[in-house]
Design a protein around this motif. Sequence first.
Motif, PDB file in Angstrom:
ATOM      1  N   LEU A  60       0.834  -1.193   0.000  1.00  0.00           N
ATOM      2  CA  LEU A  60       0.000   0.000   0.000  1.00  0.00           C
ATOM      3  C   LEU A  60       0.876   1.253   0.000  1.00  0.00           C
ATOM      4  O   LEU A  60       1.946   1.283   0.600  1.00  0.00           O
ATOM      5  N   ALA A 105       3.644  -1.899   3.380  1.00  0.00           N
ATOM      6  CA  ALA A 105       3.377  -0.556   2.875  1.00  0.00           C
ATOM      7  C   ALA A 105       4.686   0.116   2.496  1.00  0.00           C
ATOM      8  O   ALA A 105       5.743  -0.195   3.039  1.00  0.00           O
ATOM      9  N   ALA A 147      -1.945  -1.998   7.269  1.00  0.00           N
ATOM     10  CA  ALA A 147      -1.619  -2.205   5.853  1.00  0.00           C
ATOM     11  C   ALA A 147      -1.694  -3.665   5.449  1.00  0.00           C
ATOM     12  O   ALA A 147      -1.985  -3.986   4.287  1.00  0.00           O
TER      13      ALA A 147
END
Length: 217
Positions: free
Chosen positions: A5, A32, A189
Amino acid sequence: MSRRLRVAILISGRGSNMDALIEAARAPDFPAEIALVVSNRPEAAGLAKAKAAGIAVAAVDHKIYAGREEFERSLQIVLETHAIDLLCLAGFMRLLTPWFIGQWRERMLNIHPALLPAFRGLHTHERALAEGVKIHGCTVHFVVPEMDEGPIVAQAAVDVRDSDTPQTLAARVLEQEHLLYPRALRLVASGAVSVVGNRVLGAASAPEPALIVPSSG
């Protein structure tokens, strides 16, 4: 591994929690990536640090806008341009409107220097000492329109010592912030937690602890 992400960190100053998030996201298995750092202050020291780390930066100067809504709409355009999935507030000293918060519902995190719901707002360390609490700490939570009332993702605690001043207590809490925020971002995440009402479920069974209680030493 699924797609990492894309995270934007919002800062207003030096961004010490930003440093911790950037360092954690360098791990290959972190779910992430820190894709952008944005400040409402063009002179913020954290922008130079993020740029030196190879991260895209942007300044959206709140002072040039007529009001909060105009500022936030420009900020939103920057975030959309960079295809941001999650936001992390790290010393971002602006109150956000319900409109902006609604754009990022359950996708915006903040870290607060107290064990919420205790000591919402400012001057948390002074207030904790004045109240005589024995445990203090920090909280990562989702942002909602009501200040410091969002669902709690994770907390870290420190013992309050008889010799503590607001400065010494703040320093120990900050150490825990730097550990806790990356862990909370990993939980969110990775999809390890879910929000039900005002509760975050799943953190207790996650691989990394949601609560850290260090000894007073």
